[in-house]
Motif scaffolding. Structure first.
Motif, PDB file in Angstrom:
ATOM      1  N   TRP A 147       0.855  -1.190   0.000  1.00  0.00           N
ATOM      2  CA  TRP A 147       0.000   0.000   0.000  1.00  0.00           C
ATOM      3  C   TRP A 147       0.889   1.236   0.000  1.00  0.00           C
ATOM      4  O   TRP A 147       1.844   1.319   0.777  1.00  0.00           O
ATOM      5  N   SER A 182      -7.382  12.952   1.097  1.00  0.00           N
ATOM      6  CA  SER A 182      -8.780  12.909   0.653  1.00  0.00           C
ATOM      7  C   SER A 182      -9.316  14.284   0.304  1.00  0.00           C
ATOM      8  O   SER A 182     -10.084  14.440  -0.659  1.00  0.00           O
ATOM      9  N   VAL A 241      -7.896   2.731  -0.980  1.00  0.00           N
ATOM     10  CA  VAL A 241      -8.561   2.905   0.309  1.00  0.00           C
ATOM     11  C   VAL A 241      -8.225   4.288   0.845  1.00  0.00           C
ATOM     12  O   VAL A 241      -7.171   4.858   0.520  1.00  0.00           O
ATOM     13  N   GLU A 242      -9.135   4.826   1.645  1.00  0.00           N
ATOM     14  CA  GLU A 242      -8.887   6.083   2.333  1.00  0.00           C
ATOM     15  C   GLU A 242      -8.876   5.817   3.831  1.00  0.00           C
ATOM     16  O   GLU A 242      -9.780   5.179   4.368  1.00  0.00           O
ATOM     17  N   ARG A 243      -7.845   6.291   4.487  1.00  0.00           N
ATOM     18  CA  ARG A 243      -7.687   6.103   5.925  1.00  0.00           C
ATOM     19  C   ARG A 243      -7.356   7.440   6.571  1.00  0.00           C
ATOM     20  O   ARG A 243      -6.337   8.056   6.272  1.00  0.00           O
ATOM     21  N   ASN A 244      -8.250   7.895   7.438  1.00  0.00           N
ATOM     22  CA  ASN A 244      -7.986   9.087   8.249  1.00  0.00           C
ATOM     23  C   ASN A 244      -7.572  10.286   7.402  1.00  0.00           C
ATOM     24  O   ASN A 244      -6.667  11.042   7.752  1.00  0.00           O
ATOM     25  N   GLU A 286      -4.725  -5.641   4.567  1.00  0.00           N
ATOM     26  CA  GLU A 286      -5.481  -4.394   4.622  1.00  0.00           C
ATOM     27  C   GLU A 286      -4.582  -3.254   5.081  1.00  0.00           C
ATOM     28  O   GLU A 286      -3.710  -3.437   5.923  1.00  0.00           O
ATOM     29  N   ASP A 305      -5.892   1.277   9.958  1.00  0.00           N
ATOM     30  CA  ASP A 305      -6.446   2.545  10.416  1.00  0.00           C
ATOM     31  C   ASP A 305      -5.356   3.258  11.209  1.00  0.00           C
ATOM     32  O   ASP A 305      -4.823   2.723  12.180  1.00  0.00           O
ATOM     33  N   ILE A 306      -5.015   4.466  10.790  1.00  0.00           N
ATOM     34  CA  ILE A 306      -3.873   5.163  11.372  1.00  0.00           C
ATOM     35  C   ILE A 306      -4.090   5.463  12.852  1.00  0.00           C
ATOM     36  O   ILE A 306      -3.209   5.230  13.685  1.00  0.00           O
TER      37      ILE A 306
END
Length: 336
Positions: A12, A18, A107-110, A127, A130-131
């Motif tokens: 990743w 975002s 994917v978008e995380r935080n 995966e 999550d930060i």
């Protein structure tokens, strides 16, 4: 920077934030030697695909537009769905079922955007974490932090730095004195290679104490593959950060850095006040540029004469990193 391994790394990799992509936005990207198009469809979902239309090769990221969940080529209006399939050919009552754009999982995380890369197109093997969900003992509520972007986020593009070189800073304790001007040398308290993660705990001895095991600051960190590392600070500051490196081609990478800084008690705003911004900029955001002053001119040493205190974790990280190279270096000689 010449390295003995490929730049087409599996894992990743961060490609932006975002907030840079509003609904209907279409933008060009270039990573892993490929021209890409990124867009946010009308349902709010992010997509990244091969950038050039399979019709006559126009770059969809330059002038393309979103139609529903599709992206439309600016040249002749061919539409491509999020699965990479042709959805519309203007003026015709058919689609071309034989042509597809390569799709990269996103994917978008935080508030950060990540794409999955495998040099042969294999699906994600783990995966993206999550930060803020990491290190739950230190808290996980996003509401406890100011927004990381744009105030506490930085990007530097096309730097001659390989992702593994960035991560090798983790077990390198002695550089803090010379690169960052630290008055105390940190200690590696624990480390472990677990599957696709390399985890470590660093301690900064308390200079005011006679107890050498008393730490003024502890930094919990996890490398999520070679794409980057996520850290949580436990001490006078209790912020989180991500430092991510994404290859552009076989010579340079883009580097991304974001900090989640704890809100001042009683402040409900998502935007950090000026005094907090000044402190974070002065004490933390500058460290990226200090390291870059070394990395830009560094030559990779395959068998370094490491200091005894750093040797075991350093070599552990290098051994762990080998699992992310699914293809040989671009300049590797074919077997005779």
């Amino acid at each position: 920077m010449k390295v003995p391994f490929t730049w087409k790394v599996t894992g990743w990799f961060m490609v932006g934030w975002s907030a840079e992509y509003e609904i209907g936005d279409v933008k060009p990207l270039r990573y892993f030697g490929e021209d890409l198009v990124a867009y946010r469809d009308h349902a709010g979902d992010m997509h990244i695909m091969t950038g050039h239309c399979r019709h006559l090769g126009a770059h969809i990221g330059h002038g393309g537009k979103v139609v529903g969940d599709c992206v439309e080529c600016p040249f002749h209006g061919w539409r491509w769905g999020p699965d990479g399939r042709n959805r519309k050919i203007p003026g015709e009552d058919r689609v071309n079922r034989g042509l597809r754009l390569q799709v990269y999982p996103v994917v978008e995380r935080n508030g950060c955007v990540f794409m999955w890369h495998h040099p042969e197109g294999a699906a994600p093997q783990w995966e993206m974490p999550d930060i803020l969900g990491m290190f739950p003992e230190l808290g996980t509520d996003p509401g406890n932090f100011y927004r990381p972007y744009p105030e506490f986020s930085r990007k530097t593009a096309n730097e001659p730095v390989h992702p593994q070189v960035v991560l090798e800073n983790g077990p390198d304790s002695l550089h803090f004195e010379y690169v960052h001007g630290a008055t105390v040398t940190p200690r590696m308290l624990d480390y472990s290679a677990v599957g696709h993660t390399w985890n470590f705990l660093t301690g900064w001895p308390d200079a005011r104490s006679d107890d050498p095991d008393r730490m003024a600051l502890k930094i919990h960190a996890q490398m999520f593959g070679l794409g980057g590392s996520i850290s949580a600070f436990d001490g006078s500051s209790k912020h989180r950060l991500i430092f991510a490196t994404t290859p552009v081609d076989d010579e340079v990478s883009d580097l991304f850095y974001s900090i989640w800084w704890p809100r001042v008690p009683g402040d409900s705003s998502d935007i950090p006040p000026p005094e907090v911004r000044e402190r974070v900029e002065r004490q933390f955001l500058v460290t990226v540029w200090e390291d870059l002053s070394i990395w830009r001119y560094q030559k990779y040493v395959d068998h370094p004469p490491l200091s005894p205190k750093d040797a075991k974790p350093y070599l552990s990280l290098r051994q762990w990193a080998k699992q992310f190279y699914d293809v040989p270096p671009a300049d590797a000689k074919a077997p005779a």
